[in-house]
Structures are given as structure tokens and as C-alpha cells.
Scaffold this active site. Sequence first.
Site, PDB file in Angstrom:
ATOM      1  N   GLY A 203     -17.893  -8.680 -28.372  1.00  6.91           N
ATOM      2  CA  GLY A 203     -16.652  -8.624 -27.611  1.00  6.91           C
ATOM      3  C   GLY A 203     -16.492  -9.862 -26.758  1.00  6.91           C
ATOM      4  N   VAL A 204     -15.315 -10.041 -26.194  1.00  2.00           N
ATOM      5  CA  VAL A 204     -15.022 -11.283 -25.482  1.00  2.00           C
ATOM      6  C   VAL A 204     -15.892 -11.450 -24.242  1.00  2.00           C
ATOM      7  CG1 VAL A 204     -13.090 -10.234 -24.206  1.00  2.00           C
ATOM      8  CG2 VAL A 204     -13.170 -12.708 -24.505  1.00  2.00           C
ATOM      9  N   ASP A 205     -16.141 -10.373 -23.486  1.00  6.00           N
ATOM     10  CA  ASP A 205     -16.897 -10.504 -22.239  1.00  6.00           C
ATOM     11  C   ASP A 205     -18.335 -10.962 -22.494  1.00  6.00           C
ATOM     12  OD1 ASP A 205     -14.600  -9.575 -21.072  1.00  6.00           O
ATOM     13  OD2 ASP A 205     -15.336  -7.537 -20.773  1.00  6.00           O
ATOM     14  N   SER A 206     -19.055 -10.243 -23.372  1.00 10.94           N
ATOM     15  CA  SER A 206     -20.452 -10.605 -23.621  1.00 10.94           C
ATOM     16  C   SER A 206     -20.551 -11.948 -24.345  1.00 10.94           C
ATOM     17  CB  SER A 206     -21.164  -9.515 -24.423  1.00 10.94           C
ATOM     18  OG  SER A 206     -20.621  -9.385 -25.727  1.00 10.94           O
ATOM     19  N   SER A 207     -19.583 -12.245 -25.210  1.00 10.07           N
ATOM     20  CA  SER A 207     -19.616 -13.509 -25.952  1.00 10.07           C
ATOM     21  C   SER A 207     -19.412 -14.700 -25.028  1.00 10.07           C
ATOM     22  CB  SER A 207     -18.546 -13.510 -27.044  1.00 10.07           C
ATOM     23  OG  SER A 207     -18.756 -12.468 -27.968  1.00 10.07           O
TER      24      SER A 207
ATOM     25  N   GLY B 222       0.832  -1.200   0.000  1.00 13.00           N
ATOM     26  CA  GLY B 222       0.000   0.000   0.000  1.00 13.00           C
ATOM     27  C   GLY B 222       0.860   1.241   0.000  1.00 13.00           C
TER      28      GLY B 222
ATOM     29  N   CYS C  66       5.396  -6.071   1.680  1.00  9.09           N
ATOM     30  CA  CYS C  66       5.740  -4.656   1.796  1.00  9.09           C
ATOM     31  C   CYS C  66       4.923  -3.995   2.922  1.00  9.09           C
ATOM     32  CB  CYS C  66       5.560  -3.944   0.460  1.00  9.09           C
ATOM     33  SG  CYS C  66       6.507  -2.404   0.332  1.00  9.09           S
ATOM     34  N   TYR C  67       3.955  -3.124   2.602  1.00 10.02           N
ATOM     35  CA  TYR C  67       3.162  -2.506   3.666  1.00 10.02           C
ATOM     36  C   TYR C  67       2.470  -3.565   4.512  1.00 10.02           C
ATOM     37  CZ  TYR C  67      -0.057   0.589   6.116  1.00 10.02           C
ATOM     38  OH  TYR C  67      -0.747   1.261   7.098  1.00 10.02           O
TER      39      TYR C  67
ATOM     40  N   HIS D 252       8.287  -7.327  -3.796  1.00  9.89           N
ATOM     41  CA  HIS D 252       6.996  -7.703  -4.378  1.00  9.89           C
ATOM     42  C   HIS D 252       7.141  -8.979  -5.214  1.00  9.89           C
ATOM     43  CE1 HIS D 252       4.525  -4.159  -3.335  1.00  9.89           C
ATOM     44  NE2 HIS D 252       5.703  -3.556  -3.273  1.00  9.89           N
TER      45      HIS D 252
ATOM     46  N   GLU E  42       4.803 -10.656  -6.532  1.00  5.66           N
ATOM     47  CA  GLU E  42       3.734 -10.766  -7.539  1.00  5.66           C
ATOM     48  C   GLU E  42       4.117 -10.183  -8.888  1.00  5.66           C
ATOM     49  OE1 GLU E  42       2.610  -7.010  -5.126  1.00  5.66           O
ATOM     50  OE2 GLU E  42       3.819  -8.820  -4.927  1.00  5.66           O
TER      51      GLU E  42
ATOM     52  N   LYS F  17      -9.744 -10.522 -16.834  1.00  7.71           N
ATOM     53  CA  LYS F  17      -9.881 -10.541 -18.294  1.00  7.71           C
ATOM     54  C   LYS F  17      -9.159 -11.731 -18.919  1.00  7.71           C
ATOM     55  CE  LYS F  17     -11.319  -8.101 -21.959  1.00  7.71           C
ATOM     56  NZ  LYS F  17     -12.634  -7.451 -22.098  1.00  7.71           N
TER      57      LYS F  17
END
Length: 539
Positions: free
Chosen positions: A252-256, A57, A88-89, A196, A198, A395
Site C-alpha cells: 500500500g502507499v503508506d508502507s511503500s 467547533g 466561526c467558533y 469557512h 477552508e 494522505k
Amino acid sequence: MMIKHETLLVLDFGSQVTQLIARRVRELGVFAEILPYDAPLELLRSHAPKGIILSGGPSSIYDEGAPRLAPEVLDWCLGGERPVLGICYGMFVMVDGLGGKVRPATEREFGHAMITVDQAKGPMAEIASDGPTQVGHQEPVWMSHGDEVESLPPGFETVAHSRSCAHAAIYSGSKAGSETRATGAASGGMWGVQFHPEVTHTRRGTALLGQFLDLCGFSRDWSMGVFVEEAVARIREQVGDTGTVLCGLSGGVDSSVAAALVERAIGERLHCIFVDNGLLRKAERQQVEAMFAGRLHNPLVVADAGAQFLAQLAGVTDPEVKRKRIGATFIEVFDEHAHALGGADFLVQGTLYPDVIESVSARGPSATIKTHHNVGGLPERMKMGVVEPLRELFKDEVRKLGVHLGLPEAMVWRHPFPGPGLAVRVLGEVTEARCAVLREADAIIIDEVVKAGLYRDLWQVFGVLLPVQSVGVMGDARTYENALAVRAVQSVDAMTADWAHLPYELLGTISNRIINEVRGINRVCYDISSKPPATIEWE
């Protein structure tokens, strides 16, 4: 009976890369959820996590009002049976809460650093890539801190240091509760790292996170196959045996992917509507129609509403007004066609996990940068429930799900396209003529990027027609025509984005083709702004 995943909780203290922690954990086969650091204890307990990560943070732990865990949450997190990793934080929260001390660093570290292993235990047990970790082993990591641990809590030991950070990694293998904290005795089952793990710049960060997950005892059961099984069961339970569902399908990919998942769950009770708003890319309507031909139980309903949308945009130049008018018109058009189908009980929305996280972020409510085009108030107006089958996914996970569901590659890897379409890429007033110019230029950009083999490397690439005309010369004649900006960015989740360093040769080809082939453009520029401070779309 619903499947319940083993869960790792990430408590968010406001780091810009908190989402990346969850993504890395999921890549390792463990379902991770992000909650704000101040989430109530009852909510934390309800997830029954097998492990907890405290994120980084921007604050300093000793500042007034710095985010800290509530006493009962601190007790539960740091005094329970589940292992905890502070990053970290998050490590400072752990140290401060258990009786250690944190101070401003005498020498801050931002960027690449090298840590040296002092003890091959805890987070350093298997950090080396070529066998068991040896004392003295050095490993590249990514640092980002202005504070440091001055003294460790009782029961902790240092297992790695860097040139300017005496406690780059700490570890306590014992377990104890709040009484031991009060008496200063050993505290428990915890790792802390100043760097970090990640981010990809920490070379063995994924291995370190994997060690932590193994310490927690995860069976690593998170996969797309399991997710599909669980999501289908959840959709069937929500919709019931007779409920009907509408989906606003954009291609689009999300709605499909959302439509494909709901289709798998309820079959012919799903009806999909594609709204042609007259603001689409070249041949986009035909591509979407072809893409879904024969894929749905019910034929795709196409609403031909381009004239209706363009009429609402006549004379409008303000981006927010554009978006709101488009959103309102979409609701009207969708409502009309939904009514013609006899209505429905539920509406599918392609909400993703970052949208959910942002609504409860540790950073608090953010300013409205731009109104995001969605179906907005549609569910309330049409009195429908909302089905959000992707709300647990990032995503890249949605793309993996699309592949798992057998959707074509062109659909799965299609770049994001804004709901308002070309209206926010035609700066100034939106007219059919200006959209037509941009469509042709945009098609050339995509064509050349695909030919260069770079389409999958980019988050988005597109053209922006500017409300600017400039003098040029074609042949022996003077021209006074439009300028076009090319925008290409690389990103993971669109929260941040870097401008893409496309090859000069490619940019030259794109510019040459646009100026020669698209009547109305005589100048091409390249946008080299990152997000932040710029946004990906210009409007």
C-alpha cells in the site's frame, strides 16, 4: 543540525473540518500543526508559531462548559505579536475573550451564502478574483453557524456582512496585550470570519488564507523536497550509524512510501517483510513482488502464511474477533521472519498525521468503532524502537511524497486496503472458497472502474461478499447463490466519505460481468451509504 520549519498553529475546538484548515495551509507552502485548544502554554510556545488559527467547533460559546482558551493561553494568543485568525467558533472565542458579545442567531445559516464587503481591509483586502476588492463586492462563501456576534470587542471593525449576519468578517489591525483587554482598549492583529474559508464551497477561501499567511510573514518554505531532506536527517539521527530497521511492507502507499524514505536514509540496513496472509486481492502478491524487485538493497522477504491465517479464522463470524486473530497471527508470523533475519533495532510504521491528531483531538476519546489492524504490540514484544517517517503528513501529501521519491504511479495511487484484507469483506465465516469468489468479483470491479477512467477519482472501490443467498435463474435453471455489494466512496482522508455516484452504465457492466463470469454470485447490489453513519468497510 535539524531544519526547523516556520510553523502555523491551528488550535482545534472540535470542528469536523479542522484537518482541512491545516491541509489548505500546507498547500500554500506553510507547515501547519494542529493542537487541541486546551494544550498547555509551554507546548504552544515550544512551536514558536508565526501565526495562529482558531478553528470552528460544534459548541456555543455561552453554553456551560463550552471550550475556551485558558487565561494565560488567551493572553498569549490574542495579546502577542503574531497574527490570529478565528474561524466561526474560533471567532466567537476571540470576541468573547476580548470583551465583545455573542448570542444565538435570529436566523441560522447553513450552507451557501453571499457576503458583501463593507471595507476592503483585513480579510477582505484582496477577496475579489478580478482585481482590488471594492466596497459592495459580493462573494459566495460557506456558512455553518447558529450563533452570531452581537457586539464587537473594542478596536474591531466589521469588514463584511451577509443577509442574516451583520458581522460576517471582522478585523483589528492594532496590537495590544492583556492590560488593554482589562481596560477595554484596542485589541490586536486579528481577523475573524463567520464563514469557512477552508472548504471549497468558499470560492476565494484559499486566497483569504494566503493573505493571512502573508500578514504573518511566512516565507512559504514547506515542500516535499524540503520534507525529504528533513525526514532523512531525522531518520539517520534516530537510527544512528549502525542501527537496523524492519518494515512490514504491504504494497500500500503508506508502507511503500515509508520504506522508500527509510531506504534513502539508511540503505542496506533496512529489511522489508511482506506477509501473504491468504486474504489478498487477485494476483496481489505477484504485483507487490514485481513492484519491489530491484528497488530495495535487500530482497523483499515474503512470508507465505495463508494457511496459518485461514486456520485461525475457521468458524469465526464476529468482525472484532476476526481482526484480533489476524493481528495476533501477523505478530507471530512477522516475529518468526524477523528472528530469521537476526532481529532489528527499529520497526517502521506508516502512521499518518490524522492518526496523531485523533489521539489528542479536542473532541476527546472516541468509541472504538473497529480495531484497526496494525502491528499493535509488536515493538514492545520485540523490544524495538519505532520509526514513523510519515507522522507529519496527510494522505494526499504521502502520495505527493511517493511521486517525489520516484515510486511507480500504480503504487502511489493504489486505493487503501484494510490490514485484515478480504476477511472484513467476506461477511460471515472466512474460507478459501469464499475468498476466491470475492477475489474474482473484486478484480472485475477494479478492471471496469479503471477502464472508465474513474479509479483516481475514488478513494476506494471494492466488493463485499454477503452472507446472504438469493434465488435467481440462469438459462432455464434455478440458482440459489451469493449476493455481492459494490462499495465505492469519495473522500479526502477517510474521516468522512460520500458514496460515489458511478454511472448506471458502468454499474450495469460490472453487474453483468460478475454474474456471468463469477460462479457463485447471482445478484449484485450497490451500497449508497455515506460515512457517517456507515463506515467505509462493512466490518
